[in-house]
Design a protein around this motif. Sequence first.
Motif, short mmCIF file in Angstrom:
data_model
loop_
_atom_site.label_atom_id
_atom_site.label_comp_id
_atom_site.label_asym_id
_atom_site.label_seq_id
_atom_site.Cartn_x
_atom_site.Cartn_y
_atom_site.Cartn_z
N UNK B 90 8.40 18.39 12.20
CA UNK B 90 8.91 18.53 13.56
C UNK B 90 10.35 19.02 13.57
N UNK B 91 11.13 18.47 12.65
CA UNK B 91 12.53 18.90 12.58
C UNK B 91 12.61 20.35 12.15
N UNK B 94 12.05 22.85 14.85
CA UNK B 94 13.12 22.95 15.81
C UNK B 94 14.32 23.69 15.25
N UNK B 95 14.60 23.44 13.98
CA UNK B 95 15.85 23.95 13.42
C UNK B 95 15.65 25.04 12.38
N UNK B 100 19.04 18.70 5.05
CA UNK B 100 19.40 17.51 5.82
C UNK B 100 20.81 17.62 6.39
N UNK B 101 21.75 18.13 5.57
CA UNK B 101 23.14 18.15 6.03
C UNK B 101 23.27 19.04 7.26
N UNK B 103 20.93 19.94 9.37
CA UNK B 103 20.26 19.37 10.54
C UNK B 103 21.12 18.28 11.15
N UNK B 104 21.64 17.43 10.29
CA UNK B 104 22.47 16.32 10.81
C UNK B 104 23.65 16.88 11.59
N UNK B 105 24.28 17.90 11.00
CA UNK B 105 25.40 18.56 11.67
C UNK B 105 25.02 19.03 13.06
N UNK B 107 22.39 18.35 14.95
CA UNK B 107 21.92 17.35 15.91
C UNK B 107 23.08 16.62 16.54
N UNK B 108 24.01 16.14 15.72
CA UNK B 108 25.08 15.33 16.30
C UNK B 108 26.08 16.20 17.04
N UNK B 111 24.85 16.71 20.49
CA UNK B 111 25.14 15.52 21.29
C UNK B 111 26.55 15.59 21.86
N UNK B 112 27.47 16.10 21.04
CA UNK B 112 28.85 16.21 21.48
C UNK B 112 28.96 17.06 22.75
N UNK B 114 26.83 17.68 24.92
CA UNK B 114 25.95 17.27 26.01
C UNK B 114 26.72 16.92 27.28
#
Lengths: 624, 114
Positions: B90-91, B94-95, B100-101, B103-105, B107-108, B111-112, B114
């Motif tokens: 799923x991830x 989307x990306x 992982x690094x 994606x984490x970057x 995603x968060x 959020x910023x 948003x």
Amino acid sequence: MSFPVWILSDAPILAILIPMGAAGVALTGKVFPRLRGLRHLAIVALLPGVVVLAGTVGPVFRDGTVVHYALGGFTAEPGIILVLDGLAWISSALITFVGILVAVASLSDRKFDAAYFFFLLMTVAGMQSVVFTGDLFTMFVSFEIVAIGVYVLIAWERTPQGLLASLKYLFLSSVGILFFLLGVFLIYRDLGTLSMLRILEVAPELPALGGMSGQMLPPAGAARSVPLAIAALCVGIGVRTAFIPFHTWLPEAHAWAPHPVSALLSGVLIKISFLAMVRIVTVFGAGYLLPLFLWIGGVTALVAVFWALMQHDAKRLLAFHSISQMGYILAAWGAGGAMAEVAAFSHAISHALFKSLLFIVVGVAIERSGTRNVYRMRAAGRGAPLLVVGLLVGALAISGIPPFNGYVSKGLISSVVYGSPVYLMLKVASVATAASFIKLSMVLLPARPEGEIVAPEGTSRRRLPLAEGAVILVLVLAVTAGGLLGGPFGEFLATMTGAIGGAGSGGLAGAAGAPGAVGAAGAGGATAAAGAPGAVGAAGAGGATAAAGAAGGAAPFFSGLFAPDRIGDALLPLVGGAVVAGLVVSSPGRRISHRVSAFAPQLRTVLMFFVVGLVLFAVVPLIG
Amino acid sequence: VTWYLIAAIFLIGLWGIIAEPNLIRKVIALSIANSGITVMYVYFAALSGDEAPILPVSGTAVDPIPHALMLTAIVVGICVVALALVLVQQLYRRYGTLDMREIEDRVWHAEEHE
């Protein structure tokens, strides 16, 4: 009690099977999509669980009955034995209560379809079996049932954050559970048993290792690697309990799960792993770990609450508070002594109630206003007074303001940790708690004239759904009742945990009359006192002294519960909190907190904590 | 020596979970670590006898309990790995990356803003 006897003897398995059956009903609804009503039926199918609990409370409370249910009738060694004692009853009641409420709160939203209810109810069933299990391996399986359900539930909305949070939790808790398995292996290799009921039989010297007195003896013979095993077990469960080296998955997971799921996770799930840890530490007599838990608890409470203060995302704020409150619970338990376990469980229950309430209220507020940002959400309570009441009651309860249940349980914790430096840490933490909830309550302020509110059309005036309204009302009443009836309720808890009263069943270690007559009585409080074998249902010497101590400690606490000076004490943090909150929401405070809250440790850093934590737990018995 | 090899399997898996940025490799590493634990149990059981615990037994049968436990643990492990792969897929959809690094970057950061 006019309930048939079989309810008592079969209660453990019934408590597990009922939510499982309800999950089956929900699954039928998934297979036949036309039967939408099955979602409701699934909740109705949960209700017999209440009957089971009501039917068993009498014997467990009055006579200290401990029920053993051998699954499939196999009482011999590898057989799975379920145990119902006071602790299990309390936890099971908590799961059932919050489980039903969460299920009801999920009803109003269409995105929660039958499959969602299936996973939700399976999670509930898994938690029930964690509570009742009598051996370590079944505990592992139950934890994994819970975990798989929770991974799915966290990712249910398929937001990127939800998916990532779920994956992160999956990796962390899988690694944790591997350590748990490692611990189980060491136990099995050295003691030759997995049953927590038989530990005393095979290694009677174990409970003597640590204790209320805190003296530590080097483990003898076969039990040499037991401290390592316990460390591994504690780390494995510690991940789920989310105290500080292992907390990093929680804010994301709890913040991005669907709102009712957050309520379940924060409210019940972390308490259940805490209960499992209490059981393990009690059974293995790992009393030497208690001071460590005291300190971890203090640090967790303090650090997490400041983190919470920095958050602008309403749900992340609540999530950090869950960590912080777990810190309180751990600290109380780690303080040791007869009342410690009572204080810990009292606060665990209080927290479960008010945090579920807060998550559901905030969830509804987020849905209504369309933003999660505390600074942008305004007039959250417009047109829904119940929402305002819910938020205020929850906030007051978590800040420990009378007359809500947080006041009682936090007072208990203070009385338990009094005299230790951790007491101060908790006091500071409670100021910060009050501050962050003043910050959260800002969402109730009227909308600003310049129209900063960003409510999408048509959502802001959505009425409070009936189901959520009912759940909020029930929780508000429960939180208030928990405070007003704090005295009787506290004594009830004390009896159930075995701190007061004749029937010494402080945990599995004290579970007298196990099949095969593992008679050992009198585990009072947090420590497994090595009791006189064979005395079924009667407290041994250790239990008796513990009970006496508890009665002495408890009576003055509960009698003067609402004395004016006590209430004054409780209000102090509110004043300090207002000042701190003012600082935080000022514009330099906002800038700093924005920077802090943007910091999210990467997965690899987080995993490194693991190893550190394991070493910590393994080393403590050696340096002691 | 076998014990050390088993420990090595477990640690390799652990290291993979910690250090691999690639999500698929992380999942594989999880599986490896899982196998490490499984092999440990089974090897321990194998030391306890020299015959399969199927009646009638002529010599000393091996302890069957660890095998039973591991059968369960393997099933549970499979479920977890399957679920992890679903999340990874799923991830990825989307990306478009498995790092992982990264994606984490993203995603968060999303959020910023948003």
